[in-house]
Design a protein around this motif. Structure first.
Motif, short mmCIF file in Angstrom:
data_model
loop_
_atom_site.label_atom_id
_atom_site.label_comp_id
_atom_site.label_asym_id
_atom_site.label_seq_id
_atom_site.Cartn_x
_atom_site.Cartn_y
_atom_site.Cartn_z
N UNK A 150 -26.07 30.98 13.19
CA UNK A 150 -27.14 30.68 14.14
C UNK A 150 -26.58 30.81 15.56
N UNK A 151 -27.25 31.61 16.37
CA UNK A 151 -26.81 31.86 17.75
C UNK A 151 -27.93 31.46 18.69
N UNK A 152 -27.60 30.62 19.67
CA UNK A 152 -28.54 30.32 20.75
C UNK A 152 -28.40 31.40 21.80
N UNK A 153 -29.50 32.02 22.17
CA UNK A 153 -29.43 33.17 23.05
C UNK A 153 -29.03 32.80 24.47
N UNK A 154 -29.45 31.63 24.94
CA UNK A 154 -29.08 31.17 26.28
C UNK A 154 -29.20 29.66 26.30
N UNK A 155 -28.32 28.95 27.01
CA UNK A 155 -28.36 27.49 26.99
C UNK A 155 -29.51 26.90 27.80
N UNK A 156 -30.15 27.70 28.69
CA UNK A 156 -31.17 27.14 29.58
C UNK A 156 -32.58 27.60 29.27
N UNK A 157 -32.78 28.23 28.11
CA UNK A 157 -34.14 28.65 27.74
C UNK A 157 -34.26 28.70 26.22
N UNK A 158 -35.48 28.58 25.68
CA UNK A 158 -35.67 28.57 24.23
C UNK A 158 -35.31 29.92 23.61
N UNK A 159 -34.98 29.87 22.32
CA UNK A 159 -34.72 31.11 21.59
C UNK A 159 -33.42 31.08 20.81
N UNK A 160 -33.52 31.34 19.51
CA UNK A 160 -32.35 31.43 18.63
C UNK A 160 -32.49 32.67 17.75
N UNK A 161 -31.37 33.08 17.17
CA UNK A 161 -31.39 34.19 16.24
C UNK A 161 -30.32 33.95 15.18
N UNK A 162 -30.54 34.48 13.98
CA UNK A 162 -29.54 34.42 12.91
C UNK A 162 -28.81 35.75 12.86
N UNK A 163 -27.51 35.71 13.08
CA UNK A 163 -26.67 36.91 13.02
C UNK A 163 -26.18 37.10 11.59
N UNK A 164 -26.45 38.25 11.01
CA UNK A 164 -26.09 38.52 9.62
C UNK A 164 -24.68 39.01 9.42
N UNK A 165 -23.75 38.73 10.35
CA UNK A 165 -22.34 39.12 10.24
C UNK A 165 -22.20 40.65 10.09
N UNK A 166 -22.95 41.37 10.93
CA UNK A 166 -22.90 42.83 10.92
C UNK A 166 -22.37 43.32 12.26
N UNK A 167 -21.56 44.37 12.25
CA UNK A 167 -21.06 44.90 13.53
C UNK A 167 -22.16 45.61 14.31
N UNK A 203 -23.65 37.61 27.27
CA UNK A 203 -22.55 36.74 27.69
C UNK A 203 -22.92 35.27 27.57
N UNK A 204 -24.21 34.92 27.73
CA UNK A 204 -24.62 33.51 27.68
C UNK A 204 -24.91 33.03 26.26
N UNK A 205 -24.91 33.92 25.26
CA UNK A 205 -25.20 33.53 23.87
C UNK A 205 -24.05 32.68 23.32
N UNK A 206 -24.42 31.70 22.48
CA UNK A 206 -23.43 30.75 21.95
C UNK A 206 -23.67 30.56 20.45
N UNK A 207 -22.65 30.76 19.59
CA UNK A 207 -22.81 30.45 18.16
C UNK A 207 -22.85 28.93 17.96
N UNK A 208 -23.73 28.47 17.08
CA UNK A 208 -23.93 27.04 16.91
C UNK A 208 -23.53 26.51 15.54
N UNK A 209 -23.87 27.22 14.47
CA UNK A 209 -23.51 26.76 13.13
C UNK A 209 -23.74 27.89 12.13
N UNK A 210 -23.09 27.75 10.97
CA UNK A 210 -23.34 28.67 9.86
C UNK A 210 -24.60 28.23 9.13
N UNK A 211 -25.41 29.19 8.72
CA UNK A 211 -26.57 28.94 7.87
C UNK A 211 -26.45 29.91 6.70
N UNK A 212 -25.98 29.41 5.57
CA UNK A 212 -25.67 30.27 4.41
C UNK A 212 -24.71 31.37 4.84
N UNK A 213 -25.13 32.63 4.71
CA UNK A 213 -24.25 33.75 5.06
C UNK A 213 -24.56 34.33 6.43
N UNK A 214 -25.16 33.53 7.30
CA UNK A 214 -25.46 33.97 8.66
C UNK A 214 -24.92 32.94 9.66
#
Length: 420
Positions: A243-260, A230-241
Motif C-alpha cells: 500500500x502506497x500513499x501517493x502524497x502526505x497532504x492529499x487523499x489517494x492510495x494505490x496498491x503496488x503489485x511488486x512489478x518493475x 518523490x512524495x509517495x510513501x509505502x505504508x504496509x504490505x497487503x497480501x502480495x502488494x
C-alpha cells in the motif's frame, strides 16, 4: 760373523708371498684395509627401529584407552540427557533446549512488580527499551550497534529480530539482530522502510525509487524496483502488494503489485487514511465523501481500486492515522478525538455505520500497535508508558491503565515489538 745353523732367525726356503713389494702397492694395501675396517658395521647393543616402533605402539595404546574412556563418559551423559527428555524434566541447575537456545542475559534491569491496576508488561510481547530488547520471557538483550530503533519485528524461526532504525540525516536503516544482540545492516539510506507481518519481505522508498525484496537467511533477495513520485510513501504490505500513499497532504492510495517500471497511480483520490486489512482482504480506512466534510471510517475494496465497499460512512475519528485491526477483524484500535481530548479509540467493525460509536480505550498511541491476541493490544503512549488494551473490560466502560516502566530515561519511548 758366526752363523748358528738350525736357528729361527735366518729362515730357509721360499716365503709364502713375495717380500719384494713396491712402496706404492704397500700403501694401497694399507688404505684398502683401513677402508674395510671403517665400512664394517659396529655391533649395536639395541635396535633403534624396534625402539621407535615400540614407543609408537605404546602411545597408540594409551590413546586408544583414553578414547574408550571418553566414549564411555559421552554415552553416560547422553543417556542421562535422554532420561531427562523422556521424563520431561529439566536437569538440575539448567534447562533442556531444543533448537538454538537463547543466550544468558547480558544486562539486568529492575522490572516493577504488578500492582492492583497494573500488569506484567512483558508477559506477551517483546519491548525495546532504549538500547536493549526485553523479551516476553523477561530476558534482556543489549542492541549492539543499531542506534535508535523505531520499529522492531521478532522472527518466527527464533533467529532474532528485524529492527528499523529511526530517521537520520543519512536515512533509515534495516538491521538483522541475532539472539545475542549483535546486528548486521541489511539496508541503509532509505526514506521509509516497512516489513510484512511475517518478517519475510521488506519494502522501502529512496528518492523516486520504490523497491521490495525478500529476506532469506539474513540477506535481501529478488529485489524489484519501480519509479514513483518523490512524495509517495509505502505504508504496509497487503497480501502480495504494498500500500502506497501517493502524497502526505492529499487523499489517494494505490496498491503496488511488486512489478518493475513506473508506478501505476490508480484511481483512488478519496481515501485519507488506510489502517489495516480484514481477514477477507478488504481494508479499513477513512474517506472524505463528499469533499469538504470530515473523513469517516469505511471499508475499501482492493479489487476495485480501493473504492469504498460500504457502508457509506461510519464513525468520524479525526485522528493522526495511527491504527490497527485485531487479528479476527472485529476491532479497530485507532487514534482519534474523544470530546476535547485525543486518545486511543476502539471501534466495533461488525456494525460500521453512522450509529456506531468509537469508545475511549486509553491514552493516544505512539509507535507500533501490536495485537498479542484477538482481544488484547499493546502500545506506548507519549508519556513513555506501556499500555495494554483488553477488549472485555472496555465493553464495560473500563479504559486501559498505562504501566510505567522503571529505569527508562525521561523522554525515551518504549517500542512494542511485532511478530513472534
Amino acid at each position: 760373523m758366526s752363523v748358528v745353523s738350525g736357528g729361527r732367525d735366518n729362515p730357509s726356503g721360499v716365503p709364502g708371498r713375495s717380500l719384494d713389494v713396491p712402496q706404492n702397492q704397500l700403501e694401497d694395501a694399507v688404505r684398502e684395509e683401513l677402508s674395510r675396517r671403517v665400512a664394517a658395521p659396529r655391533a649395536l647393543t639395541g635396535d633403534p627401529a624396534s625402539a621407535v616402533i615400540g614407543r609408537a605402539n605404546r602411545i597408540q595404546r594409551r590413546r586408544a584407552a583414553a578414547g574408550m574412556s571418553l566414549a564411555a563418559v559421552a554415552i553416560v551423559l547422553v543417556s542421562a540427557g535422554s532420561m531427562q527428555l523422556r521424563d520431561d524434566r529439566p536437569p538440575t541447575g539448567g534447562s533442556v533446549a531444543i533448537g538454538e537456545p537463547d543466550p544468558p542475559p547480558a544486562v539486568t534491569r529492575t522490572i516493577p512488580p504488578p500492582g492492583p491496576n497494573t500488569m506484567t508488561p512483558f508477559a506477551e510481547v517483546d519491548v525495546v527499551l532504549g538500547e536493549m530488547i526485553v523479551t516476553a520471557q523477561g530476558r534482556m538483550v543489549p542492541l549492539l550497534g543499531t542506534g535508535d530503533v523505531e520499529r522492531a519485528h521478532r522472527l518466527t524461526d527464533g533467529r532474532g529480530w528485524l529492527a528499523v532504525g529511526a530517521p537520520t540525516i543519512a536515512g533509515r536503516a534495516l538491521w538483522s539482530v541475532r539472539p545475542d544482540g549483535t546486528a548486521q545492516v541489511l539496508l541503509a539510506g532509505a526514506d521509509e522502510i516497512i516489513l510484512d507481518p511475517e518478517g519475510r519481505r521488506v519494502a522501502w522508498k529512496q528518492g523516486t525509487v520504490l523497491a521490495a525484496a525478500g529476506i532469506v537467511n539474513g540477506e535481501l533477495a529478488d529485489t524489484v524496483r519501480a519509479e514513483a513520485p518523490a512524495e509517495a510513501v509505502p505504508q504496509r504490505f497487503v497480501d502480495d502488494t504494498v500500500l502506497v500513499r501517493l502524497a502526505p497532504d492529499r487523499p489517494g492510495h494505490v496498491l503496488w503489485g511488486l512489478k518493475p517500471g513506473p508506478l501505476d497511480q490508480g484511481t483512488d483520490r478519496v481515501s485519507t487514511q488506510v489502517f489495516d486489512a480484514l481477514p477477507d482482504g478488504r481494508l479499513v480506512g477513512e474517506v472524505a465523501v463528499p469533499a469538504g466534510r470530515p473523513a469517516c471510517l469505511t471499508l475499501l475494496d482492493p479489487a476495485q481500486g480501493l473504492a469504498p465497499a460500504g457502508p457509506d460512512c461510519g464513525p468520524e475519528v479525526d485522528g493522526d492515522g495511527r491504527g490497527s485491526v485485531s487479528p479476527d477483524g472485529r476491532w479497530l484500535l485507532v487514534n482519534g478525538r474523544s470530546g476535547d481530548q485525543e486518545s486511543a479509540l476502539l471501534v466495533d467493525l461488525t456494525r460500521l455505520d453512522r450509529s456506531a460509536e468509537a469508545q475511549p480505550a486509553g491514552p493516544a498511541m505512539t509507535g507500533t500497535v501490536v495485537w498479542s491476541a484477538p482481544g488484547t493490544a499493546y502500545y506506548a503512549d507519549a508519556a513513555g508508558d506501556l499500555v495494554r488494551v483488553a477488549v472485555d473490560p472496555l465493553r464495560t466502560s473500563r479504559p486501559a491503565t498505562p504501566v510505567t516502566l522503571a529505569g527508562l530515561p525521561s523522554g525515551e519511548l518504549p517500542v512494542v515489538v511485532s511478530g513472534g
